[in-house]
Write a protein that holds these residues in place. Structure first.
Motif, short mmCIF file in Angstrom:
data_model
loop_
_atom_site.label_atom_id
_atom_site.label_comp_id
_atom_site.label_asym_id
_atom_site.label_seq_id
_atom_site.Cartn_x
_atom_site.Cartn_y
_atom_site.Cartn_z
N SER A 84 -2.57 7.92 -8.26
CA SER A 84 -3.92 7.24 -7.72
C SER A 84 -4.88 7.61 -9.04
N ARG A 87 -4.03 4.84 -11.90
CA ARG A 87 -4.82 3.54 -11.32
C ARG A 87 -6.26 3.72 -11.77
N GLN A 130 -2.56 9.94 0.33
CA GLN A 130 -3.09 8.73 -0.17
C GLN A 130 -3.02 9.05 -1.81
N ILE A 131 -3.31 10.28 -2.39
CA ILE A 131 -3.21 10.42 -3.65
C ILE A 131 -1.63 9.95 -4.28
N ASN A 133 0.22 7.57 -3.20
CA ASN A 133 0.86 6.37 -2.96
C ASN A 133 0.97 5.57 -4.33
N THR A 134 2.15 4.94 -4.20
CA THR A 134 2.68 4.12 -5.34
C THR A 134 3.66 3.09 -4.85
#
Length: 330
Positions: A84, A87, A130-131, A133-134
């Motif tokens: 995260s 990005r 969520q941190i 997520n990839t």
């Protein structure tokens, strides 16, 4: 232009050629050891800091951080890069952070482990938060960028391909070891098309704890290492025979590095007692020739080693790991 902007543009202007001028002796994987250019065994003892993006946003990203890490007795620092943050900051600007860390570390004799800090099931695309997520595509793109950028810089000793693979007891879907094995072999092949020297590190299942699949299906690649995260809650006591079964056996054949160990210390805890987890895990790793990195040199993440950025005062676990690294390094 703000001071922060000037900092980033100045570092961008330096470029990779200047970065490569500050390097340390190359580290290789040989048999079941990490070795230097003379073939001498190197057993790393290190610290993980927080995500560089977090540290910079909070105003603590500077050479002093790494000087304090070195003074703790560390020979290796782990840099966890959350997908995260990668990005949000953008790869180009995140590379500025990594470049500065590698430059600072090279000057003071600290090796670097770059860690793609995700937790979850890369095959299903489901992650623990969520941190983390990839995707397969982003993971391959990240390592293409990193390997191309840092090739030739021996201060970067390790590429930790994926922090903690887990199905979260089935809540993140299924994945077989054979599938995970192939994914890592493909990542290693990609990395080595740009950088044939930095050592790739592969984690086992169960949040990077279980290496038992290596009995039957080791990664089909030479010159790599394996990762384990043997926290005290992973297995009940007695720990040592369970550690033997779950990952210790692998150190007889392959280089293994515990890129996360740590514990919560409370006032009154006998943190340096012979029966304490900290003493037992560090002694176990040392006796088995397993390099280790303590988690985490930070004030807010669990279990933090720092009480304050202003005074650099250590928590109980921070004092323990400082003592353990200095004692082991003598």
């Amino acid at each position: 232009m703000s001071l922060r902007s000037k900092f980033f543009f100045a570092l961008l202007a330096l470029g990779p050629l200047t970065l490569r001028a500050q390097t340390l002796p190359r580290i290789h994987s040989m048999g079941n050891r990490f070795v230097n250019t003379q073939g001498d065994t190197v057993l790393f003892r290190g610290l993980s800091v927080a995500d560089p993006d977090k540290i910079e946003r909070e105003g603590h990203w500077n050479p002093a951080l790494f000087e304090h890490v070195r003074d703790m007795g560390a020979t290796l620092v782990r840099l966890p890069v959350h997908p995260s943050a990668w990005r949000a900051r953008t790869p180009q600007r995140y590379l500025v952070l990594l470049d500065s860390a590698v430059r600072w570390c090279g000057r003071i004799g600290l090796y670097v482990d770059i860690d793609w800090h995700s937790i979850g099931n890369l095959e299903t695309g489901l992650f623990q938060d969520q941190i983390y997520n990839t995707s397969l595509q982003e993971t391959f793109s990240f390592w293409r960028t990193i390997a191309q950028h840092f090739t030739g810089n021996s201060t970067v000793a390790f590429y930790e391909l994926f922090n903690e693979p887990t199905t979260y007891n089935g809540q993140l879907g299924r994945v077989s070891w054979s599938t995970w094995k192939k994914t890592n072999e493909d990542l290693i092949h990609l990395v080595r098309s740009f950088d044939r020297q930095t050592v790739p590190l592969v984690a086992g299942f169960d949040w990077a704890y279980d290496l038992t699949p290596l009995h039957e299906e080791p990664i089909d690649a030479e010159g790599i290492g394996y990762v384990v995260h043997p926290y005290p809650f992973k297995r009940g006591q007695p720990w040592e025979p369970r550690w033997d079964e779950d990952f210790g056996f692998a150190a007889g054949k392959y280089p293994v590095i515990a890129t996360e160990i740590g514990f919560e210390w409370k006032e009154g805890d006998p943190a340096d007692g012979a029966e304490h987890y900290g003493t037992r895990i560090t002694q176990y790793l040392e006796q088995h020739g397993i390099s280790w990195v303590a988690w985490v040199y930070e004030t807010t993440w669990w279990p933090g080693m720092l009480k304050s950025w202003d005074t650099w005062e250590l928590t109980g676990c921070g004092r323990f790991f400082r003592g353990a690294m200095h004692a082991a390094g003598r």
